[in-house]
Structures are given as structure tokens and as C-alpha cells.
Motif scaffolding. Structure first.
Motif, PDB file in Angstrom:
ATOM      1  N   ASP A  30      34.953  46.819  32.393  1.00  0.00           N
ATOM      2  CA  ASP A  30      33.494  47.217  32.392  1.00  0.00           C
ATOM      3  C   ASP A  30      32.359  46.363  31.904  1.00  0.00           C
ATOM      4  O   ASP A  30      32.795  45.324  31.266  1.00  0.00           O
ATOM      5  CB  ASP A  30      33.375  48.247  30.917  1.00  0.00           C
ATOM      6  N   ALA A  31      31.376  46.183  32.700  1.00  0.00           N
ATOM      7  CA  ALA A  31      30.546  45.020  32.615  1.00  0.00           C
ATOM      8  C   ALA A  31      29.365  45.134  31.631  1.00  0.00           C
ATOM      9  O   ALA A  31      28.625  44.333  31.419  1.00  0.00           O
ATOM     10  CB  ALA A  31      29.610  45.248  34.148  1.00  0.00           C
ATOM     11  N   GLY A  32      29.691  46.459  30.812  1.00  0.00           N
ATOM     12  CA  GLY A  32      28.837  46.568  29.499  1.00  0.00           C
ATOM     13  C   GLY A  32      27.323  46.679  29.896  1.00  0.00           C
ATOM     14  O   GLY A  32      26.315  46.177  29.124  1.00  0.00           O
ATOM     15  N   ASP A  33      27.046  47.145  30.913  1.00  0.00           N
ATOM     16  CA  ASP A  33      25.604  47.434  31.676  1.00  0.00           C
ATOM     17  C   ASP A  33      25.051  48.681  30.822  1.00  0.00           C
ATOM     18  O   ASP A  33      25.143  49.780  31.154  1.00  0.00           O
ATOM     19  CB  ASP A  33      25.681  47.741  33.009  1.00  0.00           C
ATOM     20  N   THR A  73      26.433  37.747  33.475  1.00  0.00           N
ATOM     21  CA  THR A  73      26.156  38.748  34.300  1.00  0.00           C
ATOM     22  C   THR A  73      25.039  38.560  35.393  1.00  0.00           C
ATOM     23  O   THR A  73      25.342  38.682  36.687  1.00  0.00           O
ATOM     24  CB  THR A  73      25.435  40.033  33.462  1.00  0.00           C
ATOM     25  N   VAL A  74      24.060  38.068  35.198  1.00  0.00           N
ATOM     26  CA  VAL A  74      22.927  37.692  36.131  1.00  0.00           C
ATOM     27  C   VAL A  74      23.288  36.693  37.117  1.00  0.00           C
ATOM     28  O   VAL A  74      22.598  36.600  38.134  1.00  0.00           O
ATOM     29  CB  VAL A  74      21.654  37.638  35.338  1.00  0.00           C
ATOM     30  N   SER A  75      24.452  35.853  36.769  1.00  0.00           N
ATOM     31  CA  SER A  75      24.705  34.570  37.808  1.00  0.00           C
ATOM     32  C   SER A  75      25.848  35.523  38.434  1.00  0.00           C
ATOM     33  O   SER A  75      26.218  34.437  39.313  1.00  0.00           O
ATOM     34  CB  SER A  75      24.934  33.506  37.044  1.00  0.00           C
ATOM     35  N   GLY A  76      26.380  36.503  38.352  1.00  0.00           N
ATOM     36  CA  GLY A  76      27.565  37.245  38.908  1.00  0.00           C
ATOM     37  C   GLY A  76      28.656  36.428  38.767  1.00  0.00           C
ATOM     38  O   GLY A  76      29.646  36.188  39.473  1.00  0.00           O
ATOM     39  N   GLY A  77      28.950  36.307  37.487  1.00  0.00           N
ATOM     40  CA  GLY A  77      30.248  35.363  36.998  1.00  0.00           C
ATOM     41  C   GLY A  77      31.143  35.974  36.072  1.00  0.00           C
ATOM     42  O   GLY A  77      32.222  35.284  35.611  1.00  0.00           O
ATOM     43  N   LYS A 124      31.498  48.220  37.041  1.00  0.00           N
ATOM     44  CA  LYS A 124      32.677  47.318  36.840  1.00  0.00           C
ATOM     45  C   LYS A 124      32.235  45.890  37.150  1.00  0.00           C
ATOM     46  O   LYS A 124      31.194  45.821  37.830  1.00  0.00           O
ATOM     47  CB  LYS A 124      33.657  47.564  37.631  1.00  0.00           C
ATOM     48  N   ASN A 125      32.601  44.788  36.552  1.00  0.00           N
ATOM     49  CA  ASN A 125      32.338  43.530  36.672  1.00  0.00           C
ATOM     50  C   ASN A 125      32.244  43.130  38.290  1.00  0.00           C
ATOM     51  O   ASN A 125      31.130  42.507  38.436  1.00  0.00           O
ATOM     52  CB  ASN A 125      33.361  42.727  35.903  1.00  0.00           C
ATOM     53  N   LEU A 126      33.238  43.404  38.990  1.00  0.00           N
ATOM     54  CA  LEU A 126      33.119  43.050  40.265  1.00  0.00           C
ATOM     55  C   LEU A 126      31.662  43.678  41.087  1.00  0.00           C
ATOM     56  O   LEU A 126      31.218  43.028  41.842  1.00  0.00           O
ATOM     57  CB  LEU A 126      34.134  43.466  41.052  1.00  0.00           C
TER      58      LEU A 126
END
Length: 762
Positions: A88-91, A74-78, A99-101
Motif C-alpha cells: 500500500d502506498a499509504g496515500d 512517493t513523489v519521485s516514484g521510488g 499500490k506502490n507500483l
């Protein structure tokens, strides 16, 4: 190494195993002793901060490496390259779906401008102290040691076993994780708005809450409120049960320097809330705003140039490229102003909104929490807070063994006084949103944030402006503003910190009622005043305050309506608790989640002179339809009206569905559990599975001979489904039980499940 073994021997420890290392004892850079007790709780002992981090990193990786690796994605943008851009980015902490993007665009923008690298290059107090640097360095080495020795192909957790995205971590990763956490309530709360900003994105700004979905309760009772004249604390943070914001229980000890036990966020090498020998503290989510927006006046014909004091300034333009799988990438252009990034809202030909967060320069929170973990009095804790001013979005509630109770919003808050807001919130949009959101005039440099001479950096309030209260009876907070942290001494402060003299939530009112009943001895929990036992019983009382206020009126209404007598009887016979075997609680929640949306819910309005008991008296005519619909819903589902709460409320965290006690914040429960957002009964006759609420719970009494503590990690220590500690404490929670903390060397050594590892390496 010999010195560390001597410390262990002096503590009465017998080393049962030693993790092998390629380094010789003399060459080992890091050394630690990890003592494991019941429920997989590690007690890390080291001679220095590097060794302490090494032992902790190794222990944490054993239990939660896969979760840590996903957080690093997540924190590396990958995330998009691994899980797809639209997933879903699961934030878990975001108040809006991400979203992940969008998440990747946001985090890569931070990485590309090397913001965190620049922040950690600063000397303390703005940059990390040497102790923090050594702790982080050791933690990274400990995690990587576990990964190297185990091998990606041999990881026990199937979530990341043999996955190509599992990698050794770096010190920058740890700082990135910390930075992402402090942005909660700030830029991190609006990732999609920042990631999608472009001229022509004219949607209205979202109704962001002043504080997002996480919350907490905390009570600090001082010498006038305890049986022994000491200090007692309850820590009850309400955080997500999955994702990046889980807690891990640990004790970190450097003899003569630090001995702290408590809850540590995943990926953090230090304790965020817990206790030392003479001090205990917790946090609750503050109502203070972490950001403001600035409304920009654009130059005619150019939507990327804006005016300040009549002079044009060009926005900064930055291309961000994110891999999304295979050879595919997505590139977006982000724009920024002198105030901060532009957002995807109200960007017309003449106007746009820029977003400025108060924590964008904050990595010093690590310094503050590490020093708080070495404090042994409220005065020392306050000194750490004044020195670093880094707690990002949290109130602090603390007490010491001398019986000094303390609550403060010593967090990072934009310097916007009420006078400043009156002068600079001057547009139709700003006036429509204020005070829930603050939109300042970006066309006037005089409307930029102010500052205080004692603030660690420009643009924020300094310690002398901090709303705080020190008492000998009690202080408390349950996520309302600090106005009523103790009704005997109401606080006032600038509006950006929160409201004053307004109605409190049912949860706040219940907390105050419980404290009053305990101090007076009228709550049925024994002689007046607090000790450890009564604080434990208070937490598990599981009272439903909405029902205490309104159940009898609803029963009377029910009996006048053409409704099944069994429905009325179920409510009438309910014990007003949220215990797994409480009958009537299911029908009540189904009703109350509808009723609470009723305009004019109470007929007696809020009275500032009686803030803990008003508003009251249910508007039964207004909630009639809610009752009828709830009874019909349970009938349609085939649920008995007196079904026990356990029939409808369960958690699936840990793999095995388990009924758990507690109820929702909307119902006015103290032991909050539920989902985000809270939902009614589904087609299966159950409420949405519990994924949120009481997390690391700690009750501590600071006695003359040391702390006596009971803890509970509701979702257990490990996310690895093969671990014996994947749901063992969750089963305790289902039975309303506690873990008796082992803190002293003698208590640790007497554990029947004790295992001691010596970990050394370079």
C-alpha cells in the motif's frame, strides 16, 4: 547575522544556544532564530524569506525528517524499489487504494515529461514569486543542514535511521510535494486508473465522491455575532493522522513584513491555515468537481486514435519504467489525448475515457498561501486569491479584526456551466453519472472547457464567478456545498460547484444549530454571542446530532421489542455526547452505522424552506433490524451496553493507546474522529483505531490588542517515537484540553520551556 541578533534582542530574546556552522558570520547566506515553546512549537524569526525557510526547514527536519523522506520517495516514484510494488502506498488522501507500483507509474510520468520543472520556470503569477523561491531555497538548505550535521546513521527515528533511501532534498522535491497535494480531488484521486490504462480495460468508472474523504468544519463570526464586535474563528480541519497530509504547527515572522502562525502541511515551507495579527482563516474541502472526463469516439480498427470534429487524432504514447527492487523493473505504456490521460475504464473498440484535471498547471497555490500569510484583512486575503487563483480544492473561511466574516469557494474549478453540461453531457454513460461526475463529449471541440476573461488561465472559472458570501454575523461550512453557508443568504452557482436546495448533512445541521444557540445565548455557554472561550467550549461540546434527533424514538422502539432492558436503559441514560466517559455512545454508534443505510430513514422529508431541521422523525420500523443486530453484536462481544466510549474508541497514533473524544461524521458530530472508512466494532470489542479527523484545531479571537488563540494538534508535532512531542498534545486531546498560543515576543519569551537557537549557514 548581527542584524538578526539585534532583532532578537529587541524582541526580548536571550539566545540560549547557537547551531554551529562552517560559514563565518559574514559569509552566512541564511540566518534565523528559532524559539521553541511548550509542546515543541517553533517560532521562526528571520530578516528575509531565505532565512525564514532555513530556520523552518531545520526545525521541521528535527521532528519529522523520516516522514519527509518517505514523502519524497512517493513523489519521485521510488516506493516500489524500497517497499515492494504491491504494498500500500499509504496515500492518505486518495479515495481509492493505491499500490506502490501504480503510485510510482503516476509520479514518474509527471517527472518524465518535466511538467513541474516547466511550471516553476514560469514567471509569477503562474510560476513562483521571488519570495516563494527564496523561502523554498532556504527551506531545502535548512533540511539538508540538519541531515548533514546529524548524519543518516545517527537519526533518532528508527523508521529511517541508516536507511539508504534517505538523501538530501532539492528544491524540485518541495515543488513536487506541493504539486502532489494540489492534485487531490484531481488527477491524484485516480492514480490507479491512470497507471493501468490500456485498450480493453472496460471496467465501469468507479463511484468517485465529489470530494474525497478529507473534510473540515470552519466558523467565521463577524462583529454582529461577537461580544466585543470583533472577529472570532474556529478552524477544524478533518485530515488523516498519518501520512503526507499531517499538519505541523509553526509561527513564521519577518519583522514588518509577515507574522503568521498556524498549521503547515508536511514538506510545505508556509502556513496553510492560521492567523496574522488582524486576520484568521481556515479551509474546508469543497464539493466542486476538480476534473471532468471526456468520452472519446475511437476510429474503427484503432483503439489509440480518436475523432474530434470528425478528424482523427492519435493518442500520445509514453513508456514509463519503474525499478521494483534489485535489478528488476516494470514498464507500462501510458496514453494521453488532447484532454488529458486515458483511464482504465470503458476503453472498448469504439470508445474510451480521458481525464482532465483543473490543477494540472497549478504551482501558484504557494504564492497565494504565502500572500495570505501576510494579509491583515479579508479584503487583502481576497486580493491574494483573485491575483493567484490557486487554492486547489478548498473553500476559504475567514474573518478579520474589523468583524468582516467571509466564506468562498475560490478554488480551481473546470469551466463547465450548466448550459455547457446540458449540451455536452450527451452519452448514456454521461447521463447516468451526471451530476455526481461530469463526462463530456470528447468528439466535439465545442465541448472542451470554456473560460472567463478574468481567469488566470484558460479552462477555469474566474473570480467573478466564485460563490462567496461576506457578512457581519457569520459564515460557515462543514463540507456541504456553499448553498447554506448562512441560511439568511443562500447562494447559487453552477452545478459543478455543488448542489443547491438539497438536504444538508447532520454535521452541517449541528453546526448551524450550535451557531444559532450561541448567538441567542440558549446553548448553556453563557451570555449570547461569541468570544474565544465560548468557541472553545462549542468545539468540545461533542454533541451527537443523530442521537439528538432520534435517540428517544429508538428508546421507545427498544422497549417494544424483546431486547434486554439494560440495552434500552443504556440509551435512555446516555448524555447524547461523545465524551470518553459517555455511556451508551458505543451502542448508539454500532446501531447508527447500520441504521443510516436504511432507505427512507426519516418520515418527514427534506423541505428547502426548513433546511436546517429537515428531514426528521425516524422511521422506526425501518431501523428495527439495525437495533436488534447492534444489541446482539454487543452481547456476542461481551460488552456492557453502557460501556463508556473510552472502552471502544482509542487512537494508537503516538504509540500509546489513548481514548479520545468525538465521533463519526455519519453520526452528525462536529468533533469528527474515526477511521477511513468508518467501521463497526471489531472482534476485540473496539472500533477501528482513530486515524482520521480533527487535526490542527484553532480557535482565535482577533481583539483590539492582538489575537488571542487556543490551538491543538491532535496527533502532536513529531512522528519520531523518541521525541517528547510524539504524543504530548494527543494526551491533551484525550483530556479535552488546549494549548494557549504564544504569539507576541513577550508571550514567547515568557515561556518557562523556552529554548532559542540561532541557525546560520550557506
Amino acid at each position: 547575522m548581527r542584524g538578526l541578533l539585534a532583532i532578537a534582542a529587541a524582541a526580548g530574546l536571550v539566545v540560549l544556544s547557537q547551531v554551529p556552522t562552517a560559514a563565518t558570520t559574514q559569509d552566512a547566506r541564511y540566518s534565523a532564530v528559532v524559539r521553541w515553546t511548550e509542546f515543541g512549537i517553533p517560532h521562526v524569526l528571520a530578516a528575509d524569506f531565505g532565512g525564514l525557510g532555513y530556520g523552518y526547514g531545520h526545525a521541521f527536519a528535527r521532528d519529522n525528517l523520516c516522514s519527509l523522506e518517505q514523502s519524497l520517495l512517493t513523489v519521485s516514484g521510488g516506493r516500489s524499489a524500497v517497499f515492494g510494488p504491491d504494498a500500500d502506498a499509504g496515500d492518505a488522501l486518495s479515495p481509492m487504494p493505491v499500490k506502490n507500483l501504480d503510485s510510482d507509474i503516476y509520479h514518474r510520468a509527471i517527472a518524465d515529461d518535466q511538467r513541474i520543472t516547466q511550471l516553476i520556470a514560469q514567471p509569477a503569477p503562474l510560476g513562483p514569486t521571488q519570495d516563494v523561491r527564496q523561502l523554498v531555497s532556504g527551506y531545502v538548505a535548512g533540511v539538508n543542514r540538519f541531515l548533514h550535521d546529524t548524519g543518516v546513521a545517527n537519526l533518532s527515528d528508527p523508521a529511517c535511521r541508516a536507511k539508504p533511501w534517505v538523501r538530501p532534498i532539492t528544491e524540485l522535491d518541495v515543488y513536487r510535494l506541493a504539486y502532489a497535494f494540489v492534485q487531490f480531488g484531481g488527477t491524484g484521486a485516480v492514480k490507479p486508473l491512470i497507471a493501468n490504462a490500456a485498450p480493453g480495460t472496460t471496467a465501469p468508472p468507479p463511484a468517485l465522491p465529489e470530494s474525497a474523504s478529507a473534510g473540515s468544519n470552519a466558523i467565521a463570526v463577524g462583529s454582529a455575532g461577537t461580544k466585543a464586535g470583533n472577529g472570532v474563528l474556529l478552524a477544524n480541519p478533518h485530515f488523516p493522522w498519518a501520512g503526507d497530509a499531517r499538519f505541523y504547527q509553526v509561527q513564521l515572522t519577518i519583522p514588518g513584513k509577515m507574522d503568521v502562525s498556524g498549521g503547515s502541511l508536511y514538506g510545505s515551507p508556509l502556513v496553510g491555515m492560521g492567523h496574522t495579527r488582524h486576520l484568521a482563516w481556515s479551509h474546508t474541502v469543497s464539493t466542486a468537481q476538480r476534473f471532468t472526463m471526456f468520452q472519446l469516439s475511437l476510429t474503427p480498427g484503432d483503439p489509440t486514435t480518436y475523432l474530434v470534429d470528425g478528424k482523427p487524432e492519435a493518442m500520445t504514447r509514453k513508456e514509463i519504467t519503474v525499478p521494483v527492487g534489485g535489478q528488476s523493473t516494470v514498464t507500462r505504456v501510458l496514453y494521453s489525448s488532447r484532454y488529458g490521460p486515458l483511464v482504465a475504464s470503458n476503453w472498448t473498440a469504439t470508445s474510451a475515457l480521458a481525464f482532465k484535471g483543473a490543477n494540472t498547471g497549478n504551482v501558484r497555490a504557494l504564492n497565494e498561501w504565502l500572500e495570505m500569510g501576510q494579509a491583515n484583512s479579508v479584503a487583502q486575503l481576497r486580493s491574494a486569491q483573485e491575483r493567484y487563483q490557486g487554492v486547489p480544492f478548498l473553500n476559504t473561511v475567514a474573518v478579520d479584526s474589523a468583524g468582516v466574516a467571509y466564506t468562498a469557494d475560490a478554488s480551481v474549478v473546470p469551466h463547465v456551466t450548466d448550459e455547457h453540461a446540458a449540451r455536452c453531457v450527451n452519452s448514456p454513460l454521461g447521463k447516468a453519472l451526471y451530476p455526481a461526475q461530469t463526462v463530456l463529449d470528447g468528439s466535439a471541440s465545442a465541448c472542451a472547457w470554456g473560460s472567463d476573461p478574468d481567469a488566470i488561465e484558460p479552462g477555469i472559472f474566474g473570480p467573478r464567478a466564485t460563490p462567496s458570501l461576506t457578512r457581519r454575523d457569520f459564515t460557515t461550512n462543514s463540507n456541504d456545498s456553499l448553498w447554506l453557508t448562512n441560511p439568511a443568504a443562500p447562494l447559487t452557482y453552477p452545478r459543478i460547484y455543488g448542489d443547491v436546495a438539497t438536504a444538508r448533512t447532520l454535521r452541517t445541521r449541528l453546526g448551524l444549530d450550535q451557531i444559532t444557540g450561541r448567538l441567542q445565548g440558549t446553548d448553556g455557554l453563557g451570555p449570547a454571542k461569541f468570544d474565544l472561550n465560548s468557541m472553545q467550549r462549542l468545539f468540545y461540546g461533542d454533541r451527537n446530532h443523530s442521537a439528538e434527533q432520534a435517540r428517544d424514538a429508538v428508546v421507545a422502539l427498544c422497549r417494544t421489542e424483546p431486547l434486554p432492558a439494560s440495552a434500552c436503559a443504556a440509551l435512555a441514560g446516555w448524555d447524547l455526547r461523545a465524551d470518553p466517559d459517555s455511556r451508551g455512545a458505543v451502542l448508539w454508534r454500532e446501531f447508527w452505522l447500520r441504521a443510516v443505510k436504511t432507505p427512507g430513514l426519516w418520515t418527514v422529508p427534506f423541505d428547502p424552506a426548513r433546511p436546517a431541521t429537515t428531514p426528521n422523525t425516524l422511521n422506526t420500523a425501518g431501523v428495527r433490524q439495525a437495533l436488534v443486530a447492534s444489541v446482539q453484536r454487543m452481547t456476542d462481544l461481551g460488552l456492557p451496553f453502557d460501556a463508556p466510549l473510552s472502552a471502544a474508541q482509542r487512537t494508537e497514533i503516538g504509540g500509546t493507546p489513548l481514548p479520545v473524544p468525538g465521533c463519526t461524521g455519519e453520526e452528525g458530530c462536529y468533533n469528527v474522529v474515526g477511521s477511513l472508512p468508518t467501521g463497526p466494532l471489531g472482534a476485540d470489542g473496539r472500533f477501528p483505531p482513530v486515524t482520521f479527523g480533527a487535526s490542527f484545531v484553532m480557535a482565535t479571537e482577533l481583539t483590539a490588542t492582538g489575537p488571542r488563540t487556543a490551538t491543538l494538534l491532535t496527533y502532536s508535532q513529531s512522528t519520531d517515537p523518541t521525541s517528547p512531542h510524539h504524543n504530548d498534545q494527543t494526551r491533551l486531546f484525550a483530556r479535552k484540553q488546549w494549548v494557549s498560543e504564544r504569539y507576541t515576543p513577550g508571550e514567547i519569551s515568557s515561556s518557562r520551556q523556552l529554548r532559542v537557537d540561532v541557525i546560520t549557514g550557506g
